[in-house]
Design a protein around this motif. Structure first.
Motif, PDB file in Angstrom:
ATOM      1  N   THR A 185      77.807 -31.020  69.553  1.00 16.64           N
ATOM      2  CA  THR A 185      76.925 -30.556  68.484  1.00 16.64           C
ATOM      3  C   THR A 185      75.701 -29.889  69.098  1.00 16.64           C
ATOM      4  OG1 THR A 185      77.611 -32.331  66.989  1.00 16.64           O
ATOM      5  CG2 THR A 185      75.519 -31.231  66.497  1.00 16.64           C
ATOM      6  N   GLY A 186      75.455 -28.645  68.685  1.00 17.65           N
ATOM      7  CA  GLY A 186      74.278 -27.915  69.143  1.00 17.65           C
ATOM      8  C   GLY A 186      73.152 -28.049  68.131  1.00 17.65           C
ATOM      9  N   LEU A 187      71.931 -28.194  68.626  1.00 16.35           N
ATOM     10  CA  LEU A 187      70.767 -28.429  67.767  1.00 16.35           C
ATOM     11  C   LEU A 187      69.758 -27.303  67.954  1.00 16.35           C
ATOM     12  CD1 LEU A 187      70.405 -32.151  68.890  1.00 16.35           C
ATOM     13  CD2 LEU A 187      71.546 -31.359  66.809  1.00 16.35           C
ATOM     14  N   ARG A 188      69.642 -26.454  66.947  1.00 15.14           N
ATOM     15  CA  ARG A 188      68.675 -25.359  67.020  1.00 15.14           C
ATOM     16  C   ARG A 188      67.338 -25.853  66.465  1.00 15.14           C
ATOM     17  NH1 ARG A 188      72.582 -20.310  64.988  1.00 15.14           N
ATOM     18  NH2 ARG A 188      73.840 -20.226  66.908  1.00 15.14           N
ATOM     19  N   PHE A 189      66.453 -26.225  67.359  1.00 12.52           N
ATOM     20  CA  PHE A 189      65.140 -26.745  66.976  1.00 12.52           C
ATOM     21  C   PHE A 189      64.192 -25.609  66.609  1.00 12.52           C
ATOM     22  CE2 PHE A 189      66.106 -30.186  70.312  1.00 12.52           C
ATOM     23  CZ  PHE A 189      66.679 -31.018  69.385  1.00 12.52           C
ATOM     24  N   TYR A 258      73.744 -26.974  64.244  1.00 15.41           N
ATOM     25  CA  TYR A 258      72.856 -27.192  63.101  1.00 15.41           C
ATOM     26  C   TYR A 258      71.457 -26.652  63.396  1.00 15.41           C
ATOM     27  CZ  TYR A 258      76.199 -30.624  61.196  1.00 15.41           C
ATOM     28  OH  TYR A 258      77.315 -31.251  60.692  1.00 15.41           O
ATOM     29  N   ASN A 259      70.816 -26.124  62.369  1.00 15.56           N
ATOM     30  CA  ASN A 259      69.380 -25.880  62.427  1.00 15.56           C
ATOM     31  C   ASN A 259      68.661 -27.183  62.088  1.00 15.56           C
ATOM     32  OD1 ASN A 259      69.527 -23.075  62.862  1.00 15.56           O
ATOM     33  ND2 ASN A 259      69.572 -22.628  60.659  1.00 15.56           N
ATOM     34  N   ILE A 260      67.583 -27.489  62.825  1.00 18.10           N
ATOM     35  CA  ILE A 260      66.681 -28.569  62.415  1.00 18.10           C
ATOM     36  C   ILE A 260      65.279 -27.966  62.356  1.00 18.10           C
ATOM     37  CG2 ILE A 260      65.856 -30.902  62.799  1.00 18.10           C
ATOM     38  CD1 ILE A 260      68.225 -31.576  64.386  1.00 18.10           C
ATOM     39  N   GLY A 261      64.859 -27.641  61.148  1.00 16.47           N
ATOM     40  CA  GLY A 261      63.552 -27.031  60.928  1.00 16.47           C
ATOM     41  C   GLY A 261      62.985 -27.480  59.598  1.00 16.47           C
ATOM     42  N   ASN A 262      61.734 -27.182  59.388  1.00 15.42           N
ATOM     43  CA  ASN A 262      61.057 -27.676  58.190  1.00 15.42           C
ATOM     44  C   ASN A 262      61.408 -26.889  56.930  1.00 15.42           C
ATOM     45  OD1 ASN A 262      59.327 -29.956  57.776  1.00 15.42           O
ATOM     46  ND2 ASN A 262      57.725 -28.583  57.074  1.00 15.42           N
ATOM     47  N   ASN A 263      62.106 -25.722  57.110  1.00 13.37           N
ATOM     48  CA  ASN A 263      62.551 -24.927  55.971  1.00 13.37           C
ATOM     49  C   ASN A 263      61.355 -24.427  55.150  1.00 13.37           C
ATOM     50  OD1 ASN A 263      64.203 -25.335  52.854  1.00 13.37           O
ATOM     51  ND2 ASN A 263      64.847 -23.894  54.408  1.00 13.37           N
ATOM     52  N   TYR A 296      58.432 -12.519  65.382  1.00 10.74           N
ATOM     53  CA  TYR A 296      57.469 -12.446  64.274  1.00 10.74           C
ATOM     54  C   TYR A 296      57.504 -13.698  63.408  1.00 10.74           C
ATOM     55  CZ  TYR A 296      55.411 -10.893  59.844  1.00 10.74           C
ATOM     56  OH  TYR A 296      54.649 -10.808  58.713  1.00 10.74           O
ATOM     57  N   GLN A 297      58.721 -14.207  63.142  1.00  8.81           N
ATOM     58  CA  GLN A 297      58.819 -15.368  62.267  1.00  8.81           C
ATOM     59  C   GLN A 297      60.043 -16.201  62.587  1.00  8.81           C
ATOM     60  OE1 GLN A 297      59.521 -14.422  58.135  1.00  8.81           O
ATOM     61  NE2 GLN A 297      60.984 -12.814  58.622  1.00  8.81           N
ATOM     62  N   THR A 298      59.973 -17.476  62.238  1.00  6.46           N
ATOM     63  CA  THR A 298      61.146 -18.353  62.266  1.00  6.46           C
ATOM     64  C   THR A 298      61.219 -19.079  60.927  1.00  6.46           C
ATOM     65  OG1 THR A 298      59.940 -20.230  63.244  1.00  6.46           O
ATOM     66  CG2 THR A 298      60.987 -18.682  64.771  1.00  6.46           C
ATOM     67  N   TYR A 299      62.442 -19.307  60.471  1.00  6.07           N
ATOM     68  CA  TYR A 299      62.641 -19.888  59.140  1.00  6.07           C
ATOM     69  C   TYR A 299      64.045 -20.478  59.099  1.00  6.07           C
ATOM     70  CZ  TYR A 299      62.751 -19.894  53.924  1.00  6.07           C
ATOM     71  OH  TYR A 299      62.850 -20.234  52.602  1.00  6.07           O
ATOM     72  N   ALA A 300      64.136 -21.802  59.046  1.00  4.66           N
ATOM     73  CA  ALA A 300      65.430 -22.479  59.150  1.00  4.66           C
ATOM     74  C   ALA A 300      66.109 -22.680  57.808  1.00  4.66           C
ATOM     75  CB  ALA A 300      65.245 -23.845  59.818  1.00  4.66           C
ATOM     76  N   ASP A 301      67.369 -22.284  57.736  1.00  3.87           N
ATOM     77  CA  ASP A 301      68.242 -22.681  56.636  1.00  3.87           C
ATOM     78  C   ASP A 301      68.859 -24.017  57.052  1.00  3.87           C
ATOM     79  OD1 ASP A 301      70.396 -23.178  54.964  1.00  3.87           O
ATOM     80  OD2 ASP A 301      71.158 -21.120  54.986  1.00  3.87           O
TER      81      ASP A 301
END
Length: 334
Positions: A185-189, A258-263, A296-301
């Motif tokens: 499992t890959g974790l995109r922080f 998986y993405n792990i972000g605050n969304n 410029y930006q990051t935004y997790a789904d």
């Protein structure tokens, strides 16, 4: 309600980068639950080693914790750790981090992130594990304009070597999963922050500069957005995944990212305002153009994280930066 298995504290967990920011917080959480954890870290001087020693000191207080000082690029050290500990689960969080550092020190990224991760994969092949989780990064998305960033998006255009090594890790893990049946499992922080954080991260550097009454450097004149994610949310997400390796898909692979972000992307200038309030300091600001390798930006789904684990990071920056500021002032006796 998604059906997933809670973490089984009888599982032995190897955490690489255990003296690092996320590795420390994950190890502490699992040790508090009663799990047996082996930490592995080379204790390099990319940033203040005393902070790593402090983290390690907290972990060493647990009788169920053991530690090996070693380098992922050292095949023998990695093999010895696997052979002696026989981990059920491996969480690879060790890496050479940082985008800007990769512009001047590229070899460090190849040694740690490519050679080191290859050694982890080989060890998982020789000493089979139930689940390999590994740190990727939101940086793999590059400068794409489509938001939010989804794990189904094309990530073939990294704009820093750091990002390229993380994308490479995903490809390498997929291949080993496909060839040797390693559940991975890959974790995109997404921009992780919090107490005991990394001093090279912007919020930590801002705090240091504010207390030294030095101007903070704000790139792209402050017109940047980041999906700031509090470290406890990251740890909780990983904890949910540990005993839930990817189910075999139609191609016979046991691999998922998986993405792990605050969304919830925050404007950099708002983030700085909240940090100023939390620290009780006002920053002198120096506005600069965008730096090479920056996005410029990051935004997790995080819809797949919610779907599979009924979990979504939700710590506000007000709460998260408040906890960081309290730790910072206590740790540095401000």
């Amino acid at each position: 309600m998604a059906a997933y298995q809670a973490f089984d504290i009888t599982k032995k967990v190897l955490i690489t980068g255990a003296a690092g920011f996320i590795g420390f917080h994950l190890a502490k959480r699992l040790l508090e639950m009663g799990a047996v954890v082996l930490g592995f870290d080379n204790m390099n001087d990319y940033y203040d080693v005393s902070l790593k020693e402090n983290r390690l000191g907290v972990l060493r207080a647990f009788s169920n914790f053991s530690f090996i000082k070693g380098d992922l690029a050292d095949e023998q050290a990695v093999t010895t750790a696997f052979k002696s500990f026989q981990p059920d689960i491996v969480v690879n969080l060790a890496a050479q981090a940082g985008v800007r550092y990769s512009l001047d020190n590229p070899r460090a990224y190849i040694d740690s992130n490519i050679v080191g991760f290859f050694n982890i994969l080989e060890a998982c092949r020789q000493y089979p594990v139930q689940h390999l989780l590994f740190a990727s990064s939101s940086s793999v998305y590059g400068n794409q304009e489509k938001t939010p960033f989804s794990t189904t998006d094309n990530v073939d255009h990294p704009i820093s070597l750091y990002a390229a090594t993380k994308k490479s890790n995903e490809l390498m893990a997929y291949t080993y999963s496909h060839l040797y049946g390693i559940p991975a499992t890959g974790l995109r922080f997404f921009t992780v922050y919090g107490p005991y954080g990394r001093p090279d991260m912007a919020y930590f550097k801002f705090a240091n500069m504010m207390y030294r009454n030095e101007p903070i450097k704000i790139y792209n004149h402050g017109d940047m957005y980041r999906d700031f994610t509090y470290v406890d949310d990251i740890v909780e997400g990983i904890e949910h995944m540990l005993c839930n390796p990817p189910k075999e898909n139609k191609a016979g692979d046991k691999y998922k990212v998986y993405n792990i972000g605050n969304n919830k992307p925050e404007r950099l200038m708002h983030f700085i305002e909240v940090l100023e309030q939390a620290l009780g300091k006002t920053a002198e600001k120096e506005y600069l153009p965008m730096q090479p390798g920056d996005v410029y930006q990051t935004y997790a789904d995080v819809s797949e994280l919610e779907q599979d684990f009924d979990f979504k990071p939700n710590t506000s920056i007000e709460e998260g930066l408040g906890k960081f500021a309290a730790w910072y002032k206590d740790h540095y006796r401000m």
